[in-house]
Design an enzyme around this catalytic site. Structure first.
Site, PDB file in Angstrom:
ATOM      1  N   TYR A 236     -26.858   7.552 -18.241  1.00  0.00           N
ATOM      2  CA  TYR A 236     -26.411   7.628 -16.850  1.00  0.00           C
ATOM      3  C   TYR A 236     -27.466   8.343 -16.007  1.00  0.00           C
ATOM      4  CZ  TYR A 236     -21.742   6.126 -18.372  1.00  0.00           C
ATOM      5  OH  TYR A 236     -20.679   5.423 -18.894  1.00  0.00           O
TER       6      TYR A 236
ATOM      7  N   SER B  58     -14.229   1.098 -15.745  1.00  0.00           N
ATOM      8  CA  SER B  58     -14.188   0.234 -14.549  1.00  0.00           C
ATOM      9  C   SER B  58     -12.771  -0.242 -14.238  1.00  0.00           C
ATOM     10  CB  SER B  58     -15.127  -0.966 -14.711  1.00  0.00           C
ATOM     11  OG  SER B  58     -16.474  -0.554 -14.662  1.00  0.00           O
ATOM     12  N   PRO B  59     -11.827   0.689 -14.049  1.00  0.00           N
ATOM     13  CA  PRO B  59     -10.432   0.285 -13.822  1.00  0.00           C
ATOM     14  C   PRO B  59     -10.168  -0.358 -12.465  1.00  0.00           C
ATOM     15  CG  PRO B  59     -10.676   2.659 -13.603  1.00  0.00           C
ATOM     16  CD  PRO B  59     -11.978   2.152 -14.123  1.00  0.00           C
TER      17      PRO B  59
ATOM     18  N   GLY C 211     -13.991  -8.890 -13.071  1.00  0.00           N
ATOM     19  CA  GLY C 211     -15.075  -9.487 -13.841  1.00  0.00           C
ATOM     20  C   GLY C 211     -15.887  -8.411 -14.545  1.00  0.00           C
TER      21      GLY C 211
ATOM     22  N   VAL D 154     -15.525  -4.070  -6.785  1.00  0.00           N
ATOM     23  CA  VAL D 154     -14.172  -3.516  -6.697  1.00  0.00           C
ATOM     24  C   VAL D 154     -13.223  -4.558  -6.107  1.00  0.00           C
ATOM     25  CG1 VAL D 154     -12.775  -1.717  -5.618  1.00  0.00           C
ATOM     26  CG2 VAL D 154     -15.066  -1.172  -6.465  1.00  0.00           C
ATOM     27  N   PHE D 155     -12.038  -4.693  -6.686  1.00  0.00           N
ATOM     28  CA  PHE D 155     -11.078  -5.677  -6.163  1.00  0.00           C
ATOM     29  C   PHE D 155     -10.158  -5.069  -5.104  1.00  0.00           C
ATOM     30  CE2 PHE D 155      -9.071  -3.957 -10.029  1.00  0.00           C
ATOM     31  CZ  PHE D 155      -7.832  -3.573  -9.565  1.00  0.00           C
TER      32      PHE D 155
END
Length: 305
Positions: A52, A215-216, A220, A225-226
């Protein structure tokens, strides 16, 4: 903040973890605000990896939290190793070097858990076993786990190592539901019936391995971000509708959806925004009904047989 027992250990940790991947982009004072905000919310679990920000995230974390024994005892630090530039490496030599590097950057003598980051096709499990034993016996690593691995890969490791694997970190969100889809569509010819991960969800529950959802809020594979994404109006409408019922925002409901699963999945939340993290933490106050959980699942574009 609610607690969960991590895998087969007796460790009680916050059921939401702060993912520290983006910490390396912050100034030390900004990182300190994020970390202390998390602690005030009851989040005591911090997820790192040696890659990271090229290690900078671990360095800034140690500086921001002013690492010392009294601070170290109050937090759970997890890091990951095995990804190198252009390839994966589970060799004994690399695992040992990677952990030493993380300890130096984190300014600590030990990490609470070490995960093997992504499967190395050239893995020799005997070497991993040697590395784990050295790290355990030296006190540098207290617990072990894996990331992005399927049941047979885990079983291969377990044949050789002497330590329990208490965690498997996997991508999972309202919009990334492969672990659930195959089980719902079992014994059908539907596209979603294809078992792509060896029934890792059921395996984890059978073997008391904690799944950590990375990645909650992504759709995809790093697709973005949705939440509040105009590409996904139906799921956002449903999250908003249910959020209004409980008095929280869409991110909290998307997190509550993960927490509602009986596998006791631990979301790894990577936001560096103080307000957003505070809103997400409100998911702990909510237990979605079964009907609400399925409504969100269907609004995300899934279907039932």
């Amino acid at each position: 903040m609610k607690k969960i027992t991590l895998g087969t250990s007796n460790l009680e940790v916050s059921n939401i973890s702060l993912g520290c991947m983006r910490l390396g982009k912050l100034e030390v004072n900004e990182a300190a605000e994020v970390i202390h905000n998390a602690l005030e919310l009851g989040i005591d679990f911090f997820d790192h990896a040696d890659i990271y920000a090229g290690g900078k995230s671990e360095e800034i974390f140690a500086e921001a939290i002013e690492m010392r024994p009294s601070v170290r005892e109050q937090i759970f630090i997890q890091t990951k190793a095995g990804i190198r530039e252009g390839y994966f490496d589970f060799s004994k030599e690399h695992i040992l070097e990677a952990v030493d590097g993380s300890l130096t950057r984190l300014k600590t003598d030990y990490v609470d858990s070490l995960l093997l980051h992504r499967p190395d096709a050239l893995m020799e499990p005997e070497e991993v076993a040697e590395a784990f034993t050295i790290l355990k016996d030296s006190g540098k690593v207290r617990h072990f786990g894996v990331s992005n691995q399927n049941p047979m890969q885990i079983e291969l490791l377990k044949k050789y190592i002497n330590q329990d694997l208490i965690v498997n970190q996997l991508q999972f969100s309202v919009m990334h539901t492969g672990m659930i889809d195959a089980g719902i569509h079992v014994n059908t010819k539907h596209e979603n019936s294809i078992n792509r991960d060896g029934s890792i969800l059921d395996y984890s529950r059978l073997h008391s391995m904690t799944i950590q959802a990375w990645s909650p809020f992504q759709h995809g594979y790093f697709g973005g971000v949705f939440i509040d994404n105009e590409q996904f109006p139906e799921v956002n409408e449903k999250l908003e509708e249910i959020g209004e019922k409980y008095g929280v925002n869409k991110s909290a409901i998307a997190t509550a959806w993960i927490l509602r699963h009986p596998a006791k999945i631990q979301p790894i939340v990577g936001t560096m925004n103080l307000e957003r993290l505070s809103n997400i933490a409100k998911a702990n106050e909510i237990e979605l009904t079964r009907k609400e959980w399925y409504e969100i699942y269907l609004a995300a574009g899934n279907n039932l047989p």
